[in-house]
Design a protein around this motif. Structure first.
Motif, PDB file in Angstrom:
ATOM      1  N   ARG A   1       0.833  -1.204   0.000  1.00 47.14           N
ATOM      2  CA  ARG A   1       0.000   0.000   0.000  1.00 47.14           C
ATOM      3  C   ARG A   1       0.867   1.254   0.000  1.00 47.14           C
ATOM      4  N   GLY A   2       1.938   1.221   0.806  1.00 48.98           N
ATOM      5  CA  GLY A   2       2.844   2.365   0.856  1.00 48.98           C
ATOM      6  C   GLY A   2       3.533   2.604  -0.471  1.00 48.98           C
ATOM      7  N   ASN A   3       3.912   1.527  -1.141  1.00 50.46           N
ATOM      8  CA  ASN A   3       4.582   1.666  -2.439  1.00 50.46           C
ATOM      9  C   ASN A   3       3.638   2.256  -3.486  1.00 50.46           C
ATOM     10  N   ARG A   4       2.373   1.803  -3.461  1.00 47.55           N
ATOM     11  CA  ARG A   4       1.407   2.364  -4.408  1.00 47.55           C
ATOM     12  C   ARG A   4       1.194   3.849  -4.151  1.00 47.55           C
ATOM     13  N   ALA A   5       1.083   4.217  -2.877  1.00 48.19           N
ATOM     14  CA  ALA A   5       0.887   5.626  -2.532  1.00 48.19           C
ATOM     15  C   ALA A   5       2.107   6.456  -2.921  1.00 48.19           C
ATOM     16  N   LEU A   6       3.288   5.883  -2.732  1.00 47.05           N
ATOM     17  CA  LEU A   6       4.526   6.596  -3.065  1.00 47.05           C
ATOM     18  C   LEU A   6       4.597   6.895  -4.560  1.00 47.05           C
ATOM     19  N   ARG A   7       4.273   5.889  -5.381  1.00 51.43           N
ATOM     20  CA  ARG A   7       4.320   6.093  -6.834  1.00 51.43           C
ATOM     21  C   ARG A   7       3.284   7.118  -7.281  1.00 51.43           C
ATOM     22  N   ALA A   8       2.142   7.148  -6.568  1.00 51.06           N
ATOM     23  CA  ALA A   8       1.085   8.074  -6.954  1.00 51.06           C
ATOM     24  C   ALA A   8       1.353   9.500  -6.476  1.00 51.06           C
ATOM     25  N   SER A   9       2.218   9.674  -5.494  1.00 48.20           N
ATOM     26  CA  SER A   9       2.421  10.981  -4.872  1.00 48.20           C
ATOM     27  C   SER A   9       3.433  11.857  -5.602  1.00 48.20           C
ATOM     28  N   TYR A  10       4.365  11.233  -6.314  1.00 53.80           N
ATOM     29  CA  TYR A  10       5.444  12.006  -6.932  1.00 53.80           C
ATOM     30  C   TYR A  10       5.545  11.694  -8.425  1.00 53.80           C
ATOM     31  N   ALA A  11       5.759  12.756  -9.217  1.00 54.37           N
ATOM     32  CA  ALA A  11       5.942  12.566 -10.651  1.00 54.37           C
ATOM     33  C   ALA A  11       7.388  12.233 -10.984  1.00 54.37           C
ATOM     34  N   SER A  12       8.307  12.604 -10.091  1.00 57.33           N
ATOM     35  CA  SER A  12       9.720  12.319 -10.316  1.00 57.33           C
ATOM     36  C   SER A  12      10.462  12.384  -8.988  1.00 57.33           C
ATOM     37  N   ALA A  13      11.727  11.941  -8.994  1.00 58.13           N
ATOM     38  CA  ALA A  13      12.541  11.983  -7.775  1.00 58.13           C
ATOM     39  C   ALA A  13      12.795  13.416  -7.338  1.00 58.13           C
ATOM     40  N   SER A  14      12.819  14.346  -8.301  1.00 57.33           N
ATOM     41  CA  SER A  14      13.053  15.750  -7.946  1.00 57.33           C
ATOM     42  C   SER A  14      11.892  16.314  -7.133  1.00 57.33           C
ATOM     43  N   ASP A  15      10.692  15.763  -7.332  1.00 59.46           N
ATOM     44  CA  ASP A  15       9.552  16.186  -6.510  1.00 59.46           C
ATOM     45  C   ASP A  15       9.775  15.808  -5.049  1.00 59.46           C
ATOM     46  N   ILE A  16      10.382  14.661  -4.828  1.00 57.49           N
ATOM     47  CA  ILE A  16      10.686  14.230  -3.452  1.00 57.49           C
ATOM     48  C   ILE A  16      11.690  15.186  -2.825  1.00 57.49           C
ATOM     49  N   ASP A  17      12.720  15.552  -3.584  1.00 60.77           N
ATOM     50  CA  ASP A  17      13.724  16.489  -3.071  1.00 60.77           C
ATOM     51  C   ASP A  17      13.090  17.838  -2.735  1.00 60.77           C
ATOM     52  N   ALA A  18      12.179  18.296  -3.603  1.00 59.51           N
ATOM     53  CA  ALA A  18      11.551  19.597  -3.389  1.00 59.51           C
ATOM     54  C   ALA A  18      10.715  19.603  -2.112  1.00 59.51           C
ATOM     55  N   LYS A  19       9.939  18.540  -1.922  1.00 57.59           N
ATOM     56  CA  LYS A  19       9.113  18.473  -0.711  1.00 57.59           C
ATOM     57  C   LYS A  19      10.002  18.358   0.523  1.00 57.59           C
ATOM     58  N   ARG A  20      11.075  17.557   0.438  1.00 59.96           N
ATOM     59  CA  ARG A  20      12.001  17.436   1.570  1.00 59.96           C
ATOM     60  C   ARG A  20      12.594  18.786   1.924  1.00 59.96           C
ATOM     61  N   ASP A  21      13.057  19.521   0.926  1.00 61.57           N
ATOM     62  CA  ASP A  21      13.693  20.817   1.183  1.00 61.57           C
ATOM     63  C   ASP A  21      12.717  21.801   1.805  1.00 61.57           C
ATOM     64  N   ARG A  22      11.451  21.744   1.350  1.00 65.44           N
ATOM     65  CA  ARG A  22      10.451  22.655   1.905  1.00 65.44           C
ATOM     66  C   ARG A  22      10.187  22.346   3.384  1.00 65.44           C
ATOM     67  N   LEU A  23      10.030  21.079   3.691  1.00 65.00           N
ATOM     68  CA  LEU A  23       9.776  20.701   5.085  1.00 65.00           C
ATOM     69  C   LEU A  23      10.996  20.931   5.967  1.00 65.00           C
ATOM     70  N   LEU A  24      12.176  20.704   5.409  1.00 63.06           N
ATOM     71  CA  LEU A  24      13.391  20.954   6.181  1.00 63.06           C
ATOM     72  C   LEU A  24      13.556  22.438   6.488  1.00 63.06           C
ATOM     73  N   ALA A  25      13.197  23.294   5.525  1.00 58.82           N
ATOM     74  CA  ALA A  25      13.296  24.734   5.762  1.00 58.82           C
ATOM     75  C   ALA A  25      12.387  25.144   6.919  1.00 58.82           C
ATOM     76  N   GLU A  26      11.171  24.600   6.947  1.00 60.71           N
ATOM     77  CA  GLU A  26      10.242  24.904   8.036  1.00 60.71           C
ATOM     78  C   GLU A  26      10.764  24.372   9.367  1.00 60.71           C
ATOM     79  N   ALA A  27      11.269  23.141   9.342  1.00 58.26           N
ATOM     80  CA  ALA A  27      11.760  22.525  10.579  1.00 58.26           C
ATOM     81  C   ALA A  27      12.983  23.260  11.106  1.00 58.26           C
ATOM     82  N   ASN A  28      13.867  23.682  10.215  1.00 64.16           N
ATOM     83  CA  ASN A  28      15.069  24.404  10.646  1.00 64.16           C
ATOM     84  C   ASN A  28      14.729  25.793  11.184  1.00 64.16           C
ATOM     85  N   GLU A  29      13.691  26.409  10.622  1.00 61.37           N
ATOM     86  CA  GLU A  29      13.258  27.703  11.141  1.00 61.37           C
ATOM     87  C   GLU A  29      12.678  27.534  12.545  1.00 61.37           C
TER      88      GLU A  29
END
Length: 202
Positions: free
Chosen positions: A93-121
């Motif tokens: 189920r997690g794998n299906r959701a993962l494939r459906a959530s991102y169009a590319s690996a760069s989308d994962i990086d973008a979301k990570r960077d956004r959340l990290l910026a908030e967490a670091n602030e």
């Protein structure tokens, strides 16, 4: 048993029908001897045994009564298999959701960077509050030095207690914010590896 099978084969070759005889029950007794009978022998009633048809072919195997230890092992094995099946389904189920959530690996990086910026602030703000409380403690410690040989005012005692409680709370907040940053990094590292291993979006 062998003679019955041979008899049926011979009868089949001659085109002769043989009557079906009673079923036979067999087990191995405590001495290791094979015990059989047309009705279930007494020796077989509290142990595993096999049931054969009139042709000598085993049609059923019966398990004997299990000990508490054997039942415990069986239940533990059943629980282990159920947990493995649950985890496998959860992973799928997690794998299906993962494939459906991102169009590319760069989308994962973008979301990570956004959340990290908030967490670091949030971490920075928590550290700033902690630094302010530490500076307050230093000031209170200096004031307390004037009262080493005379009674300290109750107001100063109260300020020192409040400051210590604030330091404890703020340090816990800083630790929690640092854990948030580490958790986000670990989460998206894992998601990216899984996403790439699954071949990206499907």
């Amino acid at each position: 048993m062998a003679w019955r099978s041979a008899l049926w084969l011979a009868a089949a070759a001659l085109g002769v029908s043989l009557p079906v005889v009673a079923r036979t029950y067999c087990c191995t007794d405590d001495a290791g001897r094979r015990v059989c009978g047309d009705i279930l022998p007494i020796e077989c009633q509290k142990r595993s045994y096999q049931e054969f048809d009139g042709r000598g072919v085993m049609i059923r195997s019966h398990e004997g009564p299990m000990t508490a230890e054997e039942r415990g092992r069986r239940e533990a094995e059943r629980a282990r298999k159920q947990e493995e099946e649950r985890q496998a389904k959860e992973l799928e189920r997690g794998n299906r959701a993962l494939r459906a959530s991102y169009a590319s690996a760069s989308d994962i990086d973008a979301k990570r960077d956004r959340l990290l910026a908030e967490a670091n602030e949030n971490l920075k703000q928590a550290k700033d509050r902690l630094d302010t409380a530490i500076a307050r403690k230093q000031k209170l410690d200096m004031e307390a030095e004037f009262f080493q040989k005379k009674p300290m005012p109750e107001s100063l005692k109260s300020d020192i207690r409040d400051n210590q409680e604030e330091l404890t709370t703020l340090q816990a907040t800083v630790d929690e914010r640092q854990q948030d940053v580490a958790a986000i990094s670990a989460r998206f590292d894992d998601e990216k590896k899984r996403y790439l291993s699954l071949g990206g979006r499907r």
